[in-house]
Write a protein that holds these residues in place. Structure first.
Motif, mmCIF file in Angstrom:
data_model
loop_
_atom_site.group_PDB
_atom_site.id
_atom_site.type_symbol
_atom_site.label_atom_id
_atom_site.label_comp_id
_atom_site.label_asym_id
_atom_site.label_seq_id
_atom_site.Cartn_x
_atom_site.Cartn_y
_atom_site.Cartn_z
ATOM 1 N N ASN A 112 0.746 -1.156 -0.018
ATOM 2 C CA ASN A 112 -0.053 -0.083 -0.025
ATOM 3 C C ASN A 112 0.939 1.182 -0.058
ATOM 4 O O ASN A 112 2.105 1.283 0.602
ATOM 5 C CB ASN A 112 -0.984 0.008 1.243
ATOM 6 C CG ASN A 112 -1.821 -1.071 1.142
ATOM 7 O OD1 ASN A 112 -2.723 -1.366 0.575
ATOM 8 N ND2 ASN A 112 -1.528 -2.182 2.297
ATOM 9 N N GLY B 78 -6.860 -3.316 2.709
ATOM 10 C CA GLY B 78 -6.493 -4.614 2.103
ATOM 11 C C GLY B 78 -4.944 -4.313 1.486
ATOM 12 O O GLY B 78 -4.202 -3.745 2.261
ATOM 13 N N ASP B 79 -4.639 -4.857 0.427
ATOM 14 C CA ASP B 79 -3.259 -4.975 -0.436
ATOM 15 C C ASP B 79 -3.407 -3.937 -1.537
ATOM 16 O O ASP B 79 -4.525 -3.797 -2.102
ATOM 17 C CB ASP B 79 -3.068 -6.356 -0.851
ATOM 18 C CG ASP B 79 -2.847 -7.324 0.260
ATOM 19 O OD1 ASP B 79 -2.559 -7.024 1.558
ATOM 20 O OD2 ASP B 79 -3.154 -8.405 -0.116
ATOM 21 N N ASP C 290 -8.873 -4.460 -1.716
ATOM 22 C CA ASP C 290 -7.610 -4.513 -2.333
ATOM 23 C C ASP C 290 -7.757 -3.755 -3.472
ATOM 24 O O ASP C 290 -8.816 -3.459 -4.127
ATOM 25 C CB ASP C 290 -7.319 -5.989 -2.846
ATOM 26 C CG ASP C 290 -7.040 -6.946 -1.640
ATOM 27 O OD1 ASP C 290 -6.795 -6.444 -0.407
ATOM 28 O OD2 ASP C 290 -7.242 -8.303 -2.157
ATOM 29 N N ASP D 271 -13.139 -4.195 -3.254
ATOM 30 C CA ASP D 271 -11.694 -4.084 -4.292
ATOM 31 C C ASP D 271 -11.948 -3.276 -5.301
ATOM 32 O O ASP D 271 -13.212 -3.072 -5.950
ATOM 33 C CB ASP D 271 -11.586 -5.620 -4.503
ATOM 34 C CG ASP D 271 -11.468 -6.423 -3.683
ATOM 35 O OD1 ASP D 271 -11.214 -6.041 -2.466
ATOM 36 O OD2 ASP D 271 -11.298 -7.913 -3.867
#
Length: 231
Positions: A77, A96-97, A115, A133
């Motif tokens: 991130n 998230g990522d 994400d 996401d």
């Protein structure tokens, strides 16, 4: 190895992965788990208490509060300067990522960010907000507490989100309203023109497609939406 500036504060209960860059005057308070290869910019504050009356504030940069629900940050991130991410109150605050969180973004307690999400400068999120996401939230948008922004959705700059935004919808205005679908986002996932038109037509009619009405690549996003709406 992590690169941590000498003026950064890494408090009790903070667990860092590898390859993280933590800039000048950043403050990280536990309980906090950070994954790998994150860039955390100058003045970022993660893990201070939720902004809730009656919550004991204490000195979390020295000692992690025992009752805090904590924060979890994924990997890869970018969290730009002066962003704020608060401790969970009833459940973890989660990022998230592969997210890009720009300067002065505010992520309140118990929020969950998926994400690949992009939050533009000065986005402000109330508590318990959930973002799916690959959603994209524009400059200066405000998200009311407990609102949902679905996967792949686009929220315009300055929008005031008082109603949930379904997957791959485009929403803008004050209050924000749905204005069609995020065709570009769907095309980037390989969705053909006919399927994009189907989603466009559903939103124009005020409906949200079900998982059986969309291509297989989109179905998990609409399943996520249905579960979150029901929770």
């Amino acid at each position: 190895m992590n690169s941590i500036h000498s003026t950064a504060v890494i408090g009790d209960g903070v667990v860092l992965g590898d390859g993280n860059v933590i800039g000048p005057h950043a403050v990280l308070c536990g309980p906090l788990v950070v994954g790998d290869d994150n860039w955390i910019g100058p003045g970022v504050v993660i893990g201070t208490p939720p902004e809730v009356r009656g919550v004991e504030h204490g000195e979390p940069w020295d000692e992690a509060p025992e009752e805090a629900a904590g924060v979890r940050i994924g990997s890869r991130n970018v969290i730009r300067e002066h962003a704020l991410i608060h401790q969970g109150w009833h459940e973890q605050t989660v990022v998230g990522d592969d997210c890009f969180i720009m300067n002065k973004v505010y992520v309140a307690h118990d929020s969950r960010i998926g994400d690949g999400v992009t939050l533009a400068s000065t986005v402000a999120m109330g508590g318990h907000v959930r973002i799916g996401d690959r959603a994209n939230v524009g400059l200066g948008a405000v998200l009311h507490q407990r609102r949902l922004v679905g996967p792949g959705a686009m929220v315009g700059m300055g929008a005031v989100v008082t109603r949930d935004v379904p997957p791959f919808a485009r929403a803008f205005g004050n209050p924000a309203r749905i204005h069609g679908a995020n065709a570009v986002g769907m095309e980037r996932l390989g969705v053909d023109a006919a399927a994009v038109a189907l989603v466009q037509a559903a939103y124009a009619a005020g409906d949200v497609p079900g998982e059986d009405d969309v291509p297989e690549v989109l179905a998990p996003h609409f399943v996520w939406w249905a579960k979150e709406v029901a929770s």
